[in-house]
Design a protein around this motif. Structure first.
Motif, PDB file in Angstrom:
ATOM      1  N   GLU A  55       0.722  -1.279   0.076  1.00 48.03           N
ATOM      2  CA  GLU A  55      -0.183   0.037   0.066  1.00 48.03           C
ATOM      3  C   GLU A  55       0.793   1.385  -0.031  1.00 48.03           C
ATOM      4  O   GLU A  55       0.283   2.222  -0.261  1.00 48.03           O
ATOM      5  CB  GLU A  55      -0.949   0.086   1.117  1.00 48.03           C
ATOM      6  CG  GLU A  55      -0.327   0.023   2.574  1.00 48.03           C
ATOM      7  CD  GLU A  55      -0.401  -1.486   2.909  1.00 48.03           C
ATOM      8  OE1 GLU A  55      -0.259  -2.491   2.349  1.00 48.03           O
ATOM      9  OE2 GLU A  55      -0.409  -1.682   4.291  1.00 48.03           O
ATOM     10  N   LYS A  56       1.934   1.232   0.267  1.00 46.60           N
ATOM     11  CA  LYS A  56       2.998   2.337   0.148  1.00 46.60           C
ATOM     12  C   LYS A  56       3.234   2.767  -1.392  1.00 46.60           C
ATOM     13  O   LYS A  56       3.831   3.714  -1.509  1.00 46.60           O
ATOM     14  CB  LYS A  56       4.187   2.147   0.879  1.00 46.60           C
ATOM     15  CG  LYS A  56       4.254   1.888   2.317  1.00 46.60           C
ATOM     16  CD  LYS A  56       3.691   3.272   2.962  1.00 46.60           C
ATOM     17  CE  LYS A  56       3.408   3.131   4.441  1.00 46.60           C
ATOM     18  NZ  LYS A  56       2.617   4.116   5.047  1.00 46.60           N
ATOM     19  N   ARG A  57       2.845   1.772  -2.434  1.00 39.24           N
ATOM     20  CA  ARG A  57       3.269   2.086  -3.751  1.00 39.24           C
ATOM     21  C   ARG A  57       1.921   2.381  -4.254  1.00 39.24           C
ATOM     22  O   ARG A  57       1.119   1.510  -4.440  1.00 39.24           O
ATOM     23  CB  ARG A  57       4.124   0.972  -4.316  1.00 39.24           C
ATOM     24  CG  ARG A  57       4.200   1.316  -5.839  1.00 39.24           C
ATOM     25  CD  ARG A  57       5.121   2.395  -6.015  1.00 39.24           C
ATOM     26  NE  ARG A  57       5.515   2.804  -7.300  1.00 39.24           N
ATOM     27  CZ  ARG A  57       6.769   2.830  -7.900  1.00 39.24           C
ATOM     28  NH1 ARG A  57       7.735   2.485  -7.303  1.00 39.24           N
ATOM     29  NH2 ARG A  57       6.796   3.230  -8.993  1.00 39.24           N
ATOM     30  N   GLN A  58       1.621   3.473  -4.975  1.00 39.18           N
ATOM     31  CA  GLN A  58       0.446   3.800  -5.783  1.00 39.18           C
ATOM     32  C   GLN A  58       0.126   2.885  -6.651  1.00 39.18           C
ATOM     33  O   GLN A  58       0.912   2.592  -7.732  1.00 39.18           O
ATOM     34  CB  GLN A  58       0.595   5.208  -5.999  1.00 39.18           C
ATOM     35  CG  GLN A  58      -0.887   5.780  -6.883  1.00 39.18           C
ATOM     36  CD  GLN A  58      -1.929   5.984  -5.917  1.00 39.18           C
ATOM     37  OE1 GLN A  58      -1.934   6.849  -5.156  1.00 39.18           O
ATOM     38  NE2 GLN A  58      -2.770   5.255  -5.882  1.00 39.18           N
ATOM     39  N   GLN A  59      -1.130   2.297  -6.765  1.00 43.70           N
ATOM     40  CA  GLN A  59      -1.272   1.406  -7.729  1.00 43.70           C
ATOM     41  C   GLN A  59      -2.691   1.924  -8.197  1.00 43.70           C
ATOM     42  O   GLN A  59      -3.491   2.566  -7.638  1.00 43.70           O
ATOM     43  CB  GLN A  59      -1.597   0.041  -7.145  1.00 43.70           C
ATOM     44  CG  GLN A  59      -0.165  -0.722  -6.613  1.00 43.70           C
ATOM     45  CD  GLN A  59      -0.508  -1.669  -5.456  1.00 43.70           C
ATOM     46  OE1 GLN A  59      -1.290  -2.585  -5.681  1.00 43.70           O
ATOM     47  NE2 GLN A  59       0.220  -1.504  -4.536  1.00 43.70           N
TER      48      GLN A  59
END
Lengths: 866, 866
Positions: free
Chosen positions: B362-366
């Protein structure tokens, strides 16, 4: 690059055109080599008119090459020359004597020339292009033919046709001639010279009249077009009196002057008018002595020149005999007396001619004009001596009034035709633009010639501009009328003439499209002059008004495409001939159409009326801008003043109103509710959604919002914002439908909104006020399910509208009624979900056929007492 | 001349526009003085993207003044400066520390800037215009705002908008900001990059793919438009693999990269496709290990950049899971299995993200795209973790498929919208021109925002050109969506946006007319794409086809008027935005309309069919010339290859046909007699005179001759030559009329020929074949007698036609018949005098109303067995 002259003189069937050669080709004579033209040999004692034309030819070579051709009067060292002369030229005589040229070809000919290449024409000269005329004008025409052939349009000055630079020019050896003219006198009449010509002359020469500098330019044009005759401007100008060099210049250059049909004895109307206090009444009954004296002075002045003497008499200022000036169509019912008087006048006139010239009257060319009521006198038996040309006329609008019978044709003096492309008179002046359809002019002129009218043709050309093309066509037909007869391929000759004309002004490549556009322009302009046009000329409700405007707009788009495709140097000429008149007339059409729309919508208190009112005012303003552009920008402002004719605001035939006046428009106050009902005899009504009669916004605060431009036609209507509920919102449309229909099919055309809020989709309630509404889902199948995706979904969304139909009952119908009348009903549409954009509504009781735009909006009637 | 910058940042209500001042006015800060711009101070260790933008700003000053602004990295002797920086800039920190600027305004803000004039901002500097961003992009937007304000359009490069030279520029002191963006990620998708973009890139850069030079220009455009996101072209190009500088350039310049909805895990489709032999099937069920490995490499490559990771999976080449490449709309009926599979895939994808980045997924925008069938899986319950953006989509044609419910809106990852103005798919590709009506785009995007979709907006723009305007509108709405909501004046905001856009490209004065024309162009283009258009799109016989073509032609005329009124330097931009697409689409309309006319006339064996066939071919040719002009001539050929999309010849959705193909036409052999009969349900038939069915020439040899163009509409027909007798000549017109009419009124419309052969005038015989003809004189009263001259004569001749009516009996009528049917009759017209030109015929049995053009010609039916 070697440039070979096209062969001209198409009347000489022995000459064949060639397009390729080289300077070393012995079949060609070199006129220009590496930018340097041949010298021109002319006998300095030859006719003055020829010397002037030769000088112009020299400059024409300059226009083509950058170097004027040298004019020499004696044989020098040049081995190759152009030699020009009349039969009186010493050089021509020498060549004739040595049999180097055969002048017998010109024997007895009028205004003819031969042009041919001669080896060793004169001592020390290897080869020459020789141009010899049967007389002064014949030689001048030969010289100007050469000008045309090297690429100088007769309109180079009067229409700013550019001259293409050429480095090498040669002429194919052969014997060329344009033959003799079919019509003996071929002339123009400058008429109604104010305000255009007068303003332009003032701006150009600083004079309040046309002086000899002005007329010299007119004469040059006439001669380049192979004309020979002019009636000078006569409203406020006086050719003879304003500048005594005028007449002298005409004689020197070789143009025969005349005076108009109502100016007898080589005197200008102004010569009398300016001295009316001194002379008294222009009345032969009461003031004969003064009038005779006035006549005599005209003949004394003209006795040594070529001018053709107009005989007969009309009333003062072109009124009928006994009528009032300014009432030139007045019917004066005393034919018998007038005829007797005219017989006496003409007898006296001829006596004056005889006395002054010292020769029998028949030795001096005279013309008698059967204009307007004068034709009646002829029909009643008034006759002139055998030698006088009888000048018939058209109706001022290009229709020949009368041709001579076989018997009358025997009149030895011959017959003439006075024809118009510009007119001051009923039903309205036609002075602004060229409005003569090409085919109409051809059709009437070919019949003129076919019925034997070939002694004199004269064309009323107003201010000269913008009548460039009709002038050329008239002169071309007058020169070679037989070619234009149907039995000689008349229509194809006409077509070729138009194409050649366009090629001469814009080049071969651009000619066909220019000719096509110009031909249509003349055709459209022929439907109605700008002066006669008004909001009622065309029918609004059948779509006719829109159709004619659209035809102009289409033509304008095509002309603008061509304008942009032209080399910039050609644009001034194109603007004068095609673009300006097209844009100007198109704009006037747009203006009156907008006025018709304004009045229609205003009658319904419809706010769109204001948009059309704006349009009227915009077009009115644009009209002045277009004319200003003509005056100030074409050719750097060269034609300043030429496009100043009033043309908006006529209410009777003459232009006695102060200035162009914007057509009246009505404004609709936004506070007034529109008051109309849609109605149609076609079995359905089609309504633009923004044209609801009443609306109820939603209780939530969502408001009916018109989205101009949405949908395929006018716009869309939606309750906005979409995030508020739609409760109690409704649109109401008024219409009249037949009482015998108890149900109708309603098409609700909406944006192809998807069911973005989920199933079942967007719902509407539709019904007549006072009836039972039905509920319908507009986009139930607009989804990607396999049964919908290709059959419904994609075809619909790609075309952006949904057509939802619902059958509803009509309250108060009388399906079995004896009489079918139309009764008023109100259709109510209420959305049940937010996000619907309504774009069009069709209520069909049996006449509607599906079309892409859901039919044009139906007519409306104004409801007086709601 | 002093030039004052308009105040921008309209979102800052404290700032008031002023238009007049002087350089000595202390309310203004001078940016350019006598052609010399201020220097720009920037910390050389500041964000690379800002340094690049600053460099562009320097050049922008150069475009405006002729002198690039000097960029300095240290304080020098300059007393007045522009200072740009992020919050990390040492200069910004110094000013903040000394409280010369208040950076708290930017605290916690995203992509924001402030722009303000500061006195004594730094030691030795008297005054500076300071532009500070909350982050790199915020500062870049501030810098490009300044570029816009000094007169450099964001489209200066991509649409060749000229930059006006200015000698003096000043900015009114104040505090300016554009605020924060309404939509977090605002991007473009370059799609279907062949042949246009591919050809242009090849011609421009020599590469078979877009390299970093190309992408840098795209990035610059995006940033100037305040966008921040891009899905790169992916048909045959591979952003990551083609040029490793591509990704680096994006990061440096400040643009966030993504991959399209069907390219998961930051990998391009081509990266798989080019190695399919090695990798095997793109199938997670059978080839998971390879696919996972492929995914992992994507994340490894992207782990240190800003790229947004697309998760989920479609079938190979944008097909649905389990479907075939090239069949991307295929319905694959195994939703349950697919959903389970997708859940597994996405779980694995997030595991890979976590593994590779070393941080929770969730720390990396998807982003997960609900494109096409994927939306169904969502509706069936497939979900993604809270942090993932859920990307909804339109239907590829600009209609939002779905908005989140209030409940769904709580999804913390937020919602996005994938929108199209270019589409490869059903019912036909839409790749050639911009066909999106402005209002439609606004209407759907305002609803998008109104329903809470504000995390990511991405626009499929095809080749980028010619989608200039929709790109600008999209970016403007994404930045400031609230302004576009109806409750905030949405439609007037839209109107102002369009006007501002046009003003930016063409200047304030030209903007309203450009906006009006462009708006209508988009509206008309929205009716049907060129790809979908064919001869049957519009209805021919109701006049609808002609109407829509005329609307385009009118608009083209207006655009050409404006084009000519522009300073030449603006014409390239105008051509790209307005004139080319308008002329090109108008031409395609003319082509298919001509085809419809050709097929109609050919069905009647009518020779006019051939003219329309020529027209089809001319338009087809012109289409290629217009495109070639775009490619080769605009901006000196700068866009070579950009206008090479096929658009004529579609027969299914895709463009799998070799080249544009001229629509089929039929030629009519002149030897075949036309075979038709006029018919109408309107109570009359109107017939163009040249459309006779049969003719008899005169015994004398006089022949029926069609004079094209004569008369008000099509042409005239006359027996020629006029000097031959007319005996036994006749024209015959076929028509069907109701059996219950035993007599009809016939209007014979002729040229307003005068009775030039004398009384009684020109006579005609009119009757039905088999019936009793009547004789009529057409011009008996066309004379100058007092009773006729003003009432008949002048009004008639000035309008050039005569309408002669005669009532004649219908043979074989059955006035009391039980059933009304239409029966065939032949009208015969025989002239009794030469010189009559027949132009139109109306046979009226009760429905005709007089109009100026005597009604459009009636429909015809083909007679199969005569």
């Amino acid at each position: 690059m070697l440039f070979v002259l096209p062969v001209f003189a198409i009347d000489n069937p022995g000459v064949v055109a060639t397009s390729k050669s080289s300077l070393s080709d012995t079949n060609f004579f070199t006129l220009v080599s590496d930018g340097l033209p041949c010298s021109i040999l002319v006998d300095e004692s030859d006719a003055t008119g020829l010397l002037i034309a030769t000088n112009n030819l020299s400059h024409d070579f300059g226009r083509v090459t950058g170097h004027d051709a040298q004019i020499i009067n004696d044989l020098g060292s040049a081995k190759k020359l152009i030699i020009v002369g009349t039969l009186e030229s010493k050089f021509v005589k020498a060549m004739s004597k040595s049999k180097q040229i055969d002048t017998s070809l010109l024997k007895g000919k009028v205004e003819s020339y031969i042009m041919t290449v001669v080896g060793n024409p004169l001592s020390g000269v290897d080869e020459a292009l020789v141009v010899v005329g049967s007389d002064m004008r014949g030689s001048i025409y030969g010289v100007y033919e050469l000008s045309e052939q090297i690429g100088v349009s007769p309109w180079y000055d009067w229409m700013d046709v550019p001259v293409e630079r050429k480095e090498n020019l040669a002429i194919k050896k052969g014997l060329y001639t344009a033959g003799e003219p079919a019509v003996r006198y071929r002339g123009l009449f400058l008429n109604d010279e104010a305000p255009c010509l007068t303003s332009w002359v003032k701006n150009t020469y600083g004079t309040n009249y046309g002086d000899h500098r002005f007329y010299a330019r007119v004469f040059e044009l006439i001669l380049r077009l192979r004309g020979n005759y002019l009636w000078p401007a006569m409203w406020s100008w006086s050719f003879y009196a304003d500048d005594e060099l005028n007449s002298k210049t005409a004689q020197e250059m070789g143009v025969i002057m005349g005076t108009s049909h109502h100016e007898p004895m080589a005197r200008n109307h102004q010569e009398w008018a300016r001295h009316r206090g001194e002379y008294g009444a222009w009345d032969y009954v009461t003031n004969q002595k003064v009038v005779d004296d006035f006549f005599r002075k005209g003949i004394e002045r003209a006795k040594d020149n070529e001018d053709i003497i107009t005989i007969g008499m009309r009333g003062d200022g072109d009124a009928p005999m006994g009528g009032k000036e300014g009432h030139d169509d007045e019917y004066v019912a005393r034919d018998k007396e007038t005829i007797a008087l005219l017989e006496r006048i003409m007898a006296n006139q001829r006596k004056i001619i005889k006395d002054v010239t010292g020769k029998p009257a028949e030795k001096r060319q005279q013309v008698w004009a059967l204009y307007k009521e004068v034709q009646r006198y002829y029909d009643l038996g008034l006759r002139v001596p055998d030698d006088v040309i009888i000048l018939l006329s058209d109706d001022n609008w290009g229709h020949v009034r009368r041709v001579p019978s076989k018997e009358e044709l025997k009149h030895p003096g011959g017959w003439g035709m006075y024809y118009h492309v510009d007119y001051v008179g009923a039903p309205r002046n036609s002075k602004w633009l060229n409005v003569t359809p090409i085919q109409n002019m051809w059709e009437q002129l070919q019949l003129t010639y076919a019925y034997g009218i070939d002694k004199l043709w004269i064309l009323n050309v107003g201010d000269l501009k913008p009548m460039e093309y009709p002038i050329s066509l008239f002169m071309d037909m007058a020169w070679n009328a037989p070619k234009y007869l149907p039995e000689n391929g008349g229509l194809s000759t006409l077509e070729r003439q138009l194409n050649d004309f366009c090629a001469q002004q814009f080049g071969e490549e651009q000619a066909p499209e220019a000719a096509r556009i110009f031909n249509l322009l003349c055709k459209y302009n022929g439907r109605s002059t700008a002066e006669m046009l008004d909001k009622g000329t065309y029918d609004l409700h059948s779509g006719e008004w829109r159709q004619v405007v659209d035809e102009y707009l289409k033509l304008e788009a095509e002309a603008l495409r061509q304008y942009l495709s032209l080399e910039p140097s050609y644009r001034d000429a194109y603007k004068q001939l095609i673009l300006f008149p097209l844009q100007a007339m198109c704009n006037v059409y747009e203006m009156y159409y907008s006025q018709a729309m304004n009045h229609y919508y205003a009658s319904l208190s419809w706010p769109e009326a204001n948009k059309w009112a704006d349009n009227v005012e915009r077009c009115f303003k644009r009209d002045s801008l277009l004319c200003a552009d003509y005056n100030k920008n074409i050719a750097g402002g060269k034609w300043d003043g030429m496009m100043t004719q009033k043309h908006i605001g006529y209410f009777m035939w003459n232009d006695n109103f102060p200035a162009d006046k914007c057509p009246k428009v009505f404004r609709v106050n936004g506070d007034v509710s529109p008051n109309y009902s849609f109605s149609s005899s076609q079995g359905y009504v089609s309504i633009e959604a923004p044209h609801y009669q009443e609306s109820e916004d939603a209780t939530s605060g969502a408001k009916w919002t018109t989205i101009d431009g949405m949908g395929r036609t006018l716009g869309g209507v939606a309750l906005m914002p979409y995030t508020l509920p739609v409760d109690n919102a409704c649109l109401r449309y008024s219409m009249h439908i037949p009482t015998n229909k108890d149900s109708v099919t309603v098409h609700i055309v909406t944006n192809s909104t998807l069911p973005f809020l989920g199933a079942p989709g967007h719902r509407l309630k539709v019904g007549f006020q006072g009836g039972v509404p039905k509920q319908v889902v507009i986009n139930e199948r607009l989804n990607e399910n396999p049964e919908n995706i290709y059959s419904i979904y994609y075809p619909t969304v790609a075309r952006r509208v949904l057509d939802t139909t619902v059958r509803i009952a009509v309250p108060n119908a009388d399906p079995n009624g004896l009489f079918v009348v139309y009764h008023p009903v109100n259709l109510e549409i209420a959305p049940l979900d937010p996000g619907i954009v309504i774009e069009k509504i069709v209520v069909d009781w049996g006449g509607y056929t599906d079309t892409f735009l859901f039919s044009p909006e139906s007519e409306t009637v104004r409801i007086v007492n709601r």
